[in-house]
Design a protein around this motif. Sequence first.
Motif, PDB file in Angstrom:
ATOM      1  N   ARG A 174      -7.429  -9.302   0.043  1.00  0.00           N
ATOM      2  CA  ARG A 174      -7.663  -9.097   1.472  1.00  0.00           C
ATOM      3  C   ARG A 174      -6.419  -9.414   2.303  1.00  0.00           C
ATOM      4  O   ARG A 174      -6.092  -8.701   3.250  1.00  0.00           O
ATOM      5  N   GLU A 175      -5.726 -10.505   1.957  1.00  0.00           N
ATOM      6  CA  GLU A 175      -4.599 -10.958   2.759  1.00  0.00           C
ATOM      7  C   GLU A 175      -3.260 -10.427   2.265  1.00  0.00           C
ATOM      8  O   GLU A 175      -2.249 -10.570   2.949  1.00  0.00           O
ATOM      9  N   GLY A 176      -3.242  -9.848   1.075  1.00  0.00           N
ATOM     10  CA  GLY A 176      -1.999  -9.293   0.546  1.00  0.00           C
ATOM     11  C   GLY A 176      -1.352 -10.211  -0.476  1.00  0.00           C
ATOM     12  O   GLY A 176      -1.510 -11.428  -0.433  1.00  0.00           O
ATOM     13  N   GLY A 177      -0.636  -9.611  -1.393  1.00  0.00           N
ATOM     14  CA  GLY A 177       0.080 -10.373  -2.415  1.00  0.00           C
ATOM     15  C   GLY A 177      -0.512 -10.270  -3.800  1.00  0.00           C
ATOM     16  O   GLY A 177       0.125 -10.695  -4.774  1.00  0.00           O
ATOM     17  N   ALA A 178      -1.722  -9.713  -3.930  1.00  0.00           N
ATOM     18  CA  ALA A 178      -2.361  -9.647  -5.246  1.00  0.00           C
ATOM     19  C   ALA A 178      -1.617  -8.697  -6.177  1.00  0.00           C
ATOM     20  O   ALA A 178      -1.337  -9.030  -7.334  1.00  0.00           O
ATOM     21  N   LEU A 179      -1.291  -7.521  -5.687  1.00  0.00           N
ATOM     22  CA  LEU A 179      -0.629  -6.530  -6.540  1.00  0.00           C
ATOM     23  C   LEU A 179       0.762  -6.999  -6.945  1.00  0.00           C
ATOM     24  O   LEU A 179       1.170  -6.855  -8.107  1.00  0.00           O
ATOM     25  N   ALA A 180       1.485  -7.596  -6.001  1.00  0.00           N
ATOM     26  CA  ALA A 180       2.814  -8.115  -6.334  1.00  0.00           C
ATOM     27  C   ALA A 180       2.713  -9.242  -7.351  1.00  0.00           C
ATOM     28  O   ALA A 180       3.579  -9.380  -8.232  1.00  0.00           O
ATOM     29  N   GLY A 181       1.651 -10.057  -7.259  1.00  0.00           N
ATOM     30  CA  GLY A 181       1.467 -11.136  -8.219  1.00  0.00           C
ATOM     31  C   GLY A 181       1.192 -10.626  -9.621  1.00  0.00           C
ATOM     32  O   GLY A 181       1.714 -11.164 -10.608  1.00  0.00           O
ATOM     33  N   VAL A 182       0.379  -9.584  -9.735  1.00  0.00           N
ATOM     34  CA  VAL A 182       0.091  -9.002 -11.051  1.00  0.00           C
ATOM     35  C   VAL A 182       1.351  -8.391 -11.655  1.00  0.00           C
ATOM     36  O   VAL A 182       1.654  -8.579 -12.832  1.00  0.00           O
ATOM     37  N   LEU A 183       2.101  -7.660 -10.842  1.00  0.00           N
ATOM     38  CA  LEU A 183       3.303  -6.988 -11.338  1.00  0.00           C
ATOM     39  C   LEU A 183       4.434  -7.964 -11.623  1.00  0.00           C
ATOM     40  O   LEU A 183       5.443  -7.583 -12.230  1.00  0.00           O
ATOM     41  N   ARG A 184       4.291  -9.204 -11.198  1.00  0.00           N
ATOM     42  CA  ARG A 184       5.293 -10.223 -11.506  1.00  0.00           C
ATOM     43  C   ARG A 184       5.168 -10.714 -12.932  1.00  0.00           C
ATOM     44  O   ARG A 184       6.122 -11.215 -13.530  1.00  0.00           O
ATOM     45  N   THR A 185       3.979 -10.617 -13.529  1.00  0.00           N
ATOM     46  CA  THR A 185       3.745 -11.138 -14.864  1.00  0.00           C
ATOM     47  C   THR A 185       4.396 -10.241 -15.913  1.00  0.00           C
ATOM     48  O   THR A 185       4.552  -9.029 -15.717  1.00  0.00           O
ATOM     49  N   ARG A 186       4.757 -10.842 -17.027  1.00  0.00           N
ATOM     50  CA  ARG A 186       5.292 -10.070 -18.143  1.00  0.00           C
ATOM     51  C   ARG A 186       4.189  -9.392 -18.939  1.00  0.00           C
ATOM     52  O   ARG A 186       4.428  -8.392 -19.615  1.00  0.00           O
ATOM     53  N   THR A 187       2.969  -9.931 -18.859  1.00  0.00           N
ATOM     54  CA  THR A 187       1.853  -9.343 -19.591  1.00  0.00           C
ATOM     55  C   THR A 187       1.459  -7.998 -19.000  1.00  0.00           C
ATOM     56  O   THR A 187       1.169  -7.047 -19.729  1.00  0.00           O
ATOM     57  N   TYR A 188       1.441  -7.907 -17.673  1.00  0.00           N
ATOM     58  CA  TYR A 188       0.998  -6.680 -17.016  1.00  0.00           C
ATOM     59  C   TYR A 188       2.074  -6.029 -16.156  1.00  0.00           C
ATOM     60  O   TYR A 188       1.902  -4.898 -15.709  1.00  0.00           O
ATOM     61  N   GLY A 189       3.160  -6.744 -15.880  1.00  0.00           N
ATOM     62  CA  GLY A 189       4.117  -6.257 -14.905  1.00  0.00           C
ATOM     63  C   GLY A 189       5.273  -5.495 -15.488  1.00  0.00           C
ATOM     64  O   GLY A 189       5.308  -5.115 -16.662  1.00  0.00           O
ATOM     65  N   ASN A 190       6.251  -5.322 -14.636  1.00  0.00           N
ATOM     66  CA  ASN A 190       7.418  -4.520 -14.964  1.00  0.00           C
ATOM     67  C   ASN A 190       8.571  -5.060 -14.125  1.00  0.00           C
ATOM     68  O   ASN A 190       8.446  -5.211 -12.904  1.00  0.00           O
ATOM     69  N   SER A 191       9.702  -5.365 -14.751  1.00  0.00           N
ATOM     70  CA  SER A 191      10.807  -5.991 -14.027  1.00  0.00           C
ATOM     71  C   SER A 191      11.333  -5.104 -12.908  1.00  0.00           C
ATOM     72  O   SER A 191      11.609  -5.578 -11.796  1.00  0.00           O
ATOM     73  N   ALA A 192      11.474  -3.803 -13.169  1.00  0.00           N
ATOM     74  CA  ALA A 192      12.001  -2.896 -12.147  1.00  0.00           C
ATOM     75  C   ALA A 192      11.036  -2.765 -10.981  1.00  0.00           C
ATOM     76  O   ALA A 192      11.437  -2.784  -9.810  1.00  0.00           O
ATOM     77  N   VAL A 193       9.751  -2.651 -11.283  1.00  0.00           N
ATOM     78  CA  VAL A 193       8.755  -2.525 -10.221  1.00  0.00           C
ATOM     79  C   VAL A 193       8.627  -3.829  -9.446  1.00  0.00           C
ATOM     80  O   VAL A 193       8.417  -3.823  -8.221  1.00  0.00           O
ATOM     81  N   HIS A 194       8.745  -4.960 -10.140  1.00  0.00           N
ATOM     82  CA  HIS A 194       8.698  -6.243  -9.432  1.00  0.00           C
ATOM     83  C   HIS A 194       9.850  -6.365  -8.443  1.00  0.00           C
ATOM     84  O   HIS A 194       9.662  -6.826  -7.299  1.00  0.00           O
ATOM     85  N   ALA A 195      11.040  -5.946  -8.842  1.00  0.00           N
ATOM     86  CA  ALA A 195      12.173  -5.967  -7.912  1.00  0.00           C
ATOM     87  C   ALA A 195      11.925  -5.042  -6.723  1.00  0.00           C
ATOM     88  O   ALA A 195      12.273  -5.372  -5.581  1.00  0.00           O
ATOM     89  N   TRP A 196      11.314  -3.907  -6.977  1.00  0.00           N
ATOM     90  CA  TRP A 196      10.971  -2.979  -5.889  1.00  0.00           C
ATOM     91  C   TRP A 196       9.955  -3.613  -4.942  1.00  0.00           C
ATOM     92  O   TRP A 196      10.031  -3.422  -3.719  1.00  0.00           O
ATOM     93  N   CYS A 197       8.998  -4.375  -5.489  1.00  0.00           N
ATOM     94  CA  CYS A 197       7.993  -5.052  -4.653  1.00  0.00           C
ATOM     95  C   CYS A 197       8.643  -6.069  -3.719  1.00  0.00           C
ATOM     96  O   CYS A 197       8.211  -6.239  -2.567  1.00  0.00           O
ATOM     97  N   ASP A 198       9.656  -6.761  -4.209  1.00  0.00           N
ATOM     98  CA  ASP A 198      10.347  -7.731  -3.361  1.00  0.00           C
ATOM     99  C   ASP A 198      11.097  -7.051  -2.218  1.00  0.00           C
ATOM    100  O   ASP A 198      11.225  -7.610  -1.114  1.00  0.00           O
ATOM    101  N   ARG A 199      11.581  -5.851  -2.468  1.00  0.00           N
ATOM    102  CA  ARG A 199      12.366  -5.154  -1.441  1.00  0.00           C
ATOM    103  C   ARG A 199      11.477  -4.470  -0.408  1.00  0.00           C
ATOM    104  O   ARG A 199      11.860  -4.354   0.761  1.00  0.00           O
ATOM    105  N   PHE A 200      10.295  -4.019  -0.815  1.00  0.00           N
ATOM    106  CA  PHE A 200       9.431  -3.253   0.093  1.00  0.00           C
ATOM    107  C   PHE A 200       8.026  -3.855   0.136  1.00  0.00           C
ATOM    108  O   PHE A 200       7.067  -3.279  -0.403  1.00  0.00           O
ATOM    109  N   PRO A 201       7.855  -5.015   0.742  1.00  0.00           N
ATOM    110  CA  PRO A 201       6.533  -5.661   0.774  1.00  0.00           C
ATOM    111  C   PRO A 201       5.492  -4.852   1.541  1.00  0.00           C
ATOM    112  O   PRO A 201       4.302  -4.886   1.193  1.00  0.00           O
ATOM    113  N   ARG A 202       5.898  -4.131   2.577  1.00  0.00           N
ATOM    114  CA  ARG A 202       4.924  -3.343   3.330  1.00  0.00           C
ATOM    115  C   ARG A 202       4.382  -2.187   2.494  1.00  0.00           C
ATOM    116  O   ARG A 202       3.198  -1.852   2.577  1.00  0.00           O
TER     117      ARG A 202
END
Length: 471
Positions: A174-202
Amino acid sequence: MRDTVVAEHEALIWSERLSATTQLIASLEYLRNARHRAWGGLNNWSVLRERDPRGHDALRRLYDAVGSERGTRALHTARILASVVLLSPTTRRWPRLLAGGVAAGASRLLHPRHQYGSDGSDQLSFLVQFGCTLARVRQSDPHAVRTCLRWLAGQALLAYSISGGAKLGGRPWREGGALAGVLRTRTYGNSAVHAWCDRFPRAVRAAEICVITLECGFGVAFPYRGRHAPVVLSATATFHLVTAGIMGLGRFFWAFLATYPAVWSVARNAPRVPGGRSLFRHVRERLRKPSPLETGLAVWFLLILLCQLPHRSLDRLRALDRAGVWLPDWRFFAPEPAEHDFRIAYRVVHPDGETSPWWSEAGAGRRAPTHILWFPERREDKALFDVCSELLEQRDRVPERLTELPTFRLLADRVCRSLLLEGRFTDNTVSFQFRVDQCPGYGAGQRKPRYISPVVERRKPETRQRIHETE
């Protein structure tokens, strides 16, 4: 009416084929991961069988036969052959009925064998194949086939709606940050996409809103004789394809795609429902004399719906599904998704009481384009996360019995096997400790120890013999 029956049989065939694709990939991945079922693996049956003991001797013997490596390979081979038949061009009733029954039955028997590392795609593919098999049994009855297709379409609607509703109930979504948190993990995430999430939070926040809207709005595919179904199904299929590439969830693409023929058929061929007073007369006539098949599937659907509610009073109902496939949990990554990884560290305890430095296992590997179709390593990464999560939960609930529980023994055997294969022991007594660390994945932060085991002792000749036997 004849065109409708033909269309429903076409939908049934395509649901069988797409579900068979999911099961074919799953069995090939499981056979590839034979090491994970051996001693030191997280699905070692000699330990797993104590997690859910069967009181009946016949059931115990059956599951022990399935749990043996020979029995497991035989069932996976049978499911592969059945999937090949279902993927073939044949439309004859009996070959498809037999193949569907073998595929569904093997999935049911194999699920307790792979308790750690399985996911919602395994559960959904079983439900689809089981529903298609029921329709094949009554293939000559158009009403029975239509009933099974409606049940499959209802499962798709329930899975998407429950997943979206659970996300709305979670604060991170509801408040934001869930998707970025999932993509931060090595189990489910991706390093390139995580870096993209940091650059474009909106943009990430917009993606979260789109995911919730897409899941909650899946029911739009059904009204107006499926007028909006092509748009909805194309959007959800694209969503699964993107998550397959980013998160490595390729089997989910095929598992959910297997429900789309039923959704399309039900939406396009839905009967016109009258309005006003005629609506109540229509409903009363429909409920007056339901067939046994309709009654059974309706009760099953209601039980699955009740199991999605987070009330503790329903734990007994969930406990009825000891196999873990009849009453699935559709709350994917909700209400609070995992935003961290677990990693195991270990050290040797020498006879004089001195300890070695902590060594750490390697984390999950990087994503590759081939993971969209083939990702057997996903099973072990998911199994480690499941075992560590259950161990920490049991530590808070029954700390006095923790070392006797299967989760502790699985991790201890895993560490013992690693230390022996690495040649870190010099005497006949294997004494060590292991530690469960919570890691930030690709994000900033430090590893946080969550649990340190007591000193575990194993006899070196015995453990070497176990490794030799399993290899």
